[in-house]
Each structure stands twice: as structure tokens, then as C-alpha cells.
Design a protein around this motif. Structure first.
Motif, PDB file in Angstrom:
ATOM      1  N   LEU A  54       0.838  -1.206   0.000  1.00 31.07           N
ATOM      2  CA  LEU A  54       0.000   0.000   0.000  1.00 31.07           C
ATOM      3  C   LEU A  54       0.874   1.258   0.000  1.00 31.07           C
ATOM      4  CD1 LEU A  54      -2.836  -1.062   2.455  1.00 31.07           C
ATOM      5  CD2 LEU A  54      -3.201  -0.195   0.135  1.00 31.07           C
ATOM      6  N   CYS A  55       1.921   1.250   0.807  1.00 28.65           N
ATOM      7  CA  CYS A  55       2.818   2.404   0.859  1.00 28.65           C
ATOM      8  C   CYS A  55       3.442   2.683  -0.507  1.00 28.65           C
ATOM      9  CB  CYS A  55       3.923   2.156   1.882  1.00 28.65           C
ATOM     10  SG  CYS A  55       3.382   2.244   3.593  1.00 28.65           S
ATOM     11  N   ILE A  56       3.839   1.626  -1.196  1.00 28.46           N
ATOM     12  CA  ILE A  56       4.452   1.800  -2.514  1.00 28.46           C
ATOM     13  C   ILE A  56       3.454   2.413  -3.482  1.00 28.46           C
ATOM     14  CG2 ILE A  56       5.374   0.554  -4.509  1.00 28.46           C
ATOM     15  CD1 ILE A  56       6.607  -1.443  -2.494  1.00 28.46           C
ATOM     16  N   ALA A  57       2.227   1.867  -3.502  1.00 25.32           N
ATOM     17  CA  ALA A  57       1.217   2.346  -4.444  1.00 25.32           C
ATOM     18  C   ALA A  57       0.810   3.788  -4.152  1.00 25.32           C
ATOM     19  CB  ALA A  57      -0.005   1.429  -4.407  1.00 25.32           C
ATOM     20  N   VAL A  58       0.532   4.086  -2.884  1.00 26.74           N
ATOM     21  CA  VAL A  58       0.081   5.433  -2.520  1.00 26.74           C
ATOM     22  C   VAL A  58       1.236   6.424  -2.609  1.00 26.74           C
ATOM     23  CG1 VAL A  58      -0.970   6.848  -0.723  1.00 26.74           C
ATOM     24  CG2 VAL A  58      -1.729   4.485  -1.046  1.00 26.74           C
ATOM     25  N   GLY A  59       2.401   6.018  -2.131  1.00 25.36           N
ATOM     26  CA  GLY A  59       3.553   6.910  -2.156  1.00 25.36           C
ATOM     27  C   GLY A  59       3.948   7.322  -3.560  1.00 25.36           C
ATOM     28  N   ALA A  60       3.892   6.381  -4.497  1.00 20.73           N
ATOM     29  CA  ALA A  60       4.241   6.706  -5.884  1.00 20.73           C
ATOM     30  C   ALA A  60       3.280   7.739  -6.457  1.00 20.73           C
ATOM     31  CB  ALA A  60       4.229   5.437  -6.733  1.00 20.73           C
ATOM     32  N   PHE A  61       1.999   7.599  -6.128  1.00 24.68           N
ATOM     33  CA  PHE A  61       1.001   8.546  -6.635  1.00 24.68           C
ATOM     34  C   PHE A  61       1.197   9.936  -6.049  1.00 24.68           C
ATOM     35  CE2 PHE A  61      -3.092  10.725  -6.273  1.00 24.68           C
ATOM     36  CZ  PHE A  61      -3.541  10.684  -7.586  1.00 24.68           C
ATOM     37  N   LEU A  62       1.637  10.004  -4.807  1.00 24.40           N
ATOM     38  CA  LEU A  62       1.717  11.287  -4.104  1.00 24.40           C
ATOM     39  C   LEU A  62       3.002  12.062  -4.367  1.00 24.40           C
ATOM     40  CD1 LEU A  62       0.149  10.481  -0.614  1.00 24.40           C
ATOM     41  CD2 LEU A  62      -0.883  11.689  -2.537  1.00 24.40           C
ATOM     42  N   LYS A  63       3.910  11.527  -5.169  1.00 26.26           N
ATOM     43  CA  LYS A  63       5.123  12.276  -5.477  1.00 26.26           C
ATOM     44  C   LYS A  63       4.761  13.599  -6.153  1.00 26.26           C
ATOM     45  CE  LYS A  63       8.461   8.505  -5.831  1.00 26.26           C
ATOM     46  NZ  LYS A  63       9.398   7.773  -6.721  1.00 26.26           N
ATOM     47  N   GLY A  64       5.207  14.689  -5.578  1.00 25.25           N
ATOM     48  CA  GLY A  64       4.891  16.006  -6.111  1.00 25.25           C
ATOM     49  C   GLY A  64       3.504  16.498  -5.747  1.00 25.25           C
ATOM     50  N   HIS A  65       2.791  15.755  -4.930  1.00 23.65           N
ATOM     51  CA  HIS A  65       1.419  16.097  -4.531  1.00 23.65           C
ATOM     52  C   HIS A  65       1.465  16.832  -3.197  1.00 23.65           C
ATOM     53  CE1 HIS A  65      -2.890  15.544  -3.814  1.00 23.65           C
ATOM     54  NE2 HIS A  65      -3.013  15.009  -5.007  1.00 23.65           N
ATOM     55  N   LYS A  66       0.480  17.685  -2.954  1.00 21.05           N
ATOM     56  CA  LYS A  66       0.466  18.407  -1.673  1.00 21.05           C
ATOM     57  C   LYS A  66       0.117  17.488  -0.503  1.00 21.05           C
ATOM     58  CE  LYS A  66      -4.369  19.913  -1.485  1.00 21.05           C
ATOM     59  NZ  LYS A  66      -5.266  21.044  -1.202  1.00 21.05           N
ATOM     60  N   CYS A  67      -0.606  16.408  -0.773  1.00 21.00           N
ATOM     61  CA  CYS A  67      -0.972  15.472   0.300  1.00 21.00           C
ATOM     62  C   CYS A  67       0.238  14.639   0.694  1.00 21.00           C
ATOM     63  CB  CYS A  67      -2.104  14.563  -0.153  1.00 21.00           C
ATOM     64  SG  CYS A  67      -3.629  15.437  -0.588  1.00 21.00           S
ATOM     65  N   LYS A  68       0.311  14.294   1.979  1.00 22.19           N
ATOM     66  CA  LYS A  68       1.443  13.554   2.514  1.00 22.19           C
ATOM     67  C   LYS A  68       0.975  12.225   3.110  1.00 22.19           C
ATOM     68  CE  LYS A  68       3.991  17.154   1.601  1.00 22.19           C
ATOM     69  NZ  LYS A  68       4.867  17.160   0.405  1.00 22.19           N
ATOM     70  N   LEU A  69       1.803  11.204   2.917  1.00 19.73           N
ATOM     71  CA  LEU A  69       1.522   9.869   3.454  1.00 19.73           C
ATOM     72  C   LEU A  69       2.335   9.645   4.718  1.00 19.73           C
ATOM     73  CD1 LEU A  69       0.418   6.921   3.248  1.00 19.73           C
ATOM     74  CD2 LEU A  69       2.409   6.424   1.799  1.00 19.73           C
ATOM     75  N   PHE A  70       1.683   9.124   5.757  1.00 20.61           N
ATOM     76  CA  PHE A  70       2.361   8.794   7.010  1.00 20.61           C
ATOM     77  C   PHE A  70       2.031   7.351   7.398  1.00 20.61           C
ATOM     78  CE2 PHE A  70       1.705  13.331   6.880  1.00 20.61           C
ATOM     79  CZ  PHE A  70       2.967  13.807   7.172  1.00 20.61           C
ATOM     80  N   VAL A  71       3.030   6.677   7.942  1.00 21.67           N
ATOM     81  CA  VAL A  71       2.915   5.262   8.283  1.00 21.67           C
ATOM     82  C   VAL A  71       3.225   5.079   9.762  1.00 21.67           C
ATOM     83  CG1 VAL A  71       3.725   2.935   7.719  1.00 21.67           C
ATOM     84  CG2 VAL A  71       3.650   4.692   5.935  1.00 21.67           C
ATOM     85  N   ALA A  72       2.488   4.200  10.431  1.00 19.52           N
ATOM     86  CA  ALA A  72       2.724   3.933  11.853  1.00 19.52           C
ATOM     87  C   ALA A  72       4.152   3.424  12.068  1.00 19.52           C
ATOM     88  CB  ALA A  72       1.713   2.905  12.358  1.00 19.52           C
ATOM     89  N   PRO A  73       4.761   3.826  13.194  1.00 18.15           N
ATOM     90  CA  PRO A  73       4.208   4.646  14.265  1.00 18.15           C
ATOM     91  C   PRO A  73       4.319   6.147  13.985  1.00 18.15           C
ATOM     92  CG  PRO A  73       6.378   3.842  14.889  1.00 18.15           C
ATOM     93  CD  PRO A  73       6.089   3.255  13.540  1.00 18.15           C
ATOM     94  N   TYR A  74       3.170   6.799  13.953  1.00 23.11           N
ATOM     95  CA  TYR A  74       3.102   8.247  13.764  1.00 23.11           C
ATOM     96  C   TYR A  74       1.867   8.732  14.507  1.00 23.11           C
ATOM     97  CZ  TYR A  74       2.787  12.839  11.525  1.00 23.11           C
ATOM     98  OH  TYR A  74       2.721  14.189  11.290  1.00 23.11           O
TER      99      TYR A  74
END
Length: 209
Positions: A54-74
Motif C-alpha cells: 500500500l505504501c508503494i502504491a500510494v507513495g508513488a502517486f503522491l510524489k509532487g502532490h500536496k498530500c502527505k503519506l504517514f505510516v505507523a508509528p506516527y
């Protein structure tokens, strides 16, 4: 910490982020409405494989995007109002969270509802993810909430509608899911779920006549 928290619980009726920050042991905890909950032990292989994919799929999409991905522990702080961070009584650690409002982010945490939250079920936390945390995310205003079952290989997608997180659809491993909070992103379930374990095929015994 577990023993210390148990002793404190006899004296203190509820906990907040100020208490949480003083817990220096290696155990992970969440605080929900002032009550403390132990996080599950180290997740199993199914859980971690799904998380990484999931991190790979979402992270790739968000490159250059204003939204940020965070993964536990956070830490995600969900205040009732404008109370100071140390007084917030709900602090959770979603498996994945996407935050599109940079004003919610500090150098240590997110204060306020993420736009999209994903929880991956573990045996010890499944009930909390499906009932208690769903209600917490709903009250906080999370727009999209996914509950993923790596063992059953299904994903429950909830969308916020009229201040309620309502079940939109249940998807299996053959589906592609369009993420409503991130238009243009589609998650291919066949690529994110770990491969099924091989099925042992036994030859029938030979019968001599």
C-alpha cells in the motif's frame, strides 16, 4: 509501562498526550477518549506485506502532490476543540494516513483528522479498528476510512456522508478501488495483497487390484 499504567489507572481516571509523551518504554500505546490501549505486538508477514505494498502504491502517486503519506508509528492527535496538544485525550497511530492540509502537521505529529485513514486488521486489534476507532475517525471528520483484512483478502471502504462514515463497498482481491479522496488513484487489490500460500496437492493413493 504496562505495570506502571495499571498502577496509575487506579489513581488517574483518564490520560492525555502529556502523559503519553512521558512514557519512555518501547511499547506502543494509543489513547482513545482518555483510555489507554496497547498496540498489537510486531505485525505478522501478511500484515506487513500489505502495508508495504500500500505504501508503494500510494507513495508513488503522491510524489509532487500536496498530500502527505504517514505510516505507523506516527501520532495523530484528535482534539475535541482548541485544547493544547498535551491535553488532547485521543491519540492514535493509524497504519497509514494521508493528510492534505499542511497546517495540521508539526515536526512530531498530525493534529486533526487525516483525509484518508487505512487500518490493517490484526487479531488483537480487529474489534477496536472496526468499532471504536471507526467512531473516533467519524467524529473527527476523516473523509475516507479503509479497513483491510489481509487474511480474508478483502477491504471495507467507508466514506463520510452527513457526518457518518458509511460503508460504501466491500472489495476482494480481484478489484480495483478508486480512492475518492485522491482522484486519479486506483488501488489494484491483486497487486497489494500478499500471494496466497501454495496449496498442497496430494495424489490419491494407488489402488492395486
Amino acid at each position: 509501562m504496562a505495570g506502571r499504567a495499571a498502577r496509575k489507572k487506579d489513581i488517574i481516571e483518564s490520560y492525555n498526550y502529556g502523559d503519553y509523551e512521558k512514557w519512555k518504554d518501547s511499547d506502543r500505546w494509543e489513547i482513545i477518549e482518555g483510555n489507554i490501549y496497547a498496540m498489537s505486538p510486531a505485525p505478522n508477514t501478511e500484515h506487513q506485506t500489505l502495508l508495504v505494498n500500500l505504501c508503494i502504491a500510494v507513495g508513488a502517486f503522491l510524489k509532487g502532490h500536496k498530500c502527505k503519506l504517514f505510516v505507523a508509528p506516527y501520532d495523530v492527535l484528535l482534539p475535541k476543540g482548541d485544547e493544547a496538544d498535551e491535553l488532547v485525550k485521543t491519540v492514535v497511530q493509524p497504519d497509514l494516513a494521508v493528510v492534505c492540509d499542511e497546517k495540521k502537521l508539526s515536526d512530531r505529529s498530525c493534529r486533526g483528522a487525516p483525509d484518508w485513514v487505512i487500518e490493517i486488521l490484526s487479531p488483537s486489534t480487529a474489534g477496536r479498528d472496526q468499532i471504536l476507532k471507526k467512531r473516533i475517525y467519524e467524529n473527527a471528520g476523516v473523509k475516507e476510512y479503509w479497513i483491510c483484512s489481509p487474511h480474508e483478502r478483502i477491504i471495507f471502504v467507508y466514506l463520510l456522508h452527513k457526518n457518518r462514515l458509511t460503508l460504501s463497498e466491500v472489495y476482494d482481491e480481484t478489484a480495483k478501488i478508486e480512492v475518492k479522496t485522491l482522484p486519479g488513484l486506483a488501488i489494484d487489490c491483486g497487486e497489494i495483497f500478499p500471494p496466497r500460500p501454495p496449496v498442497e496437492v496430494r495424489e490419491p493413493p494407488v489402488v492395486y487390484i
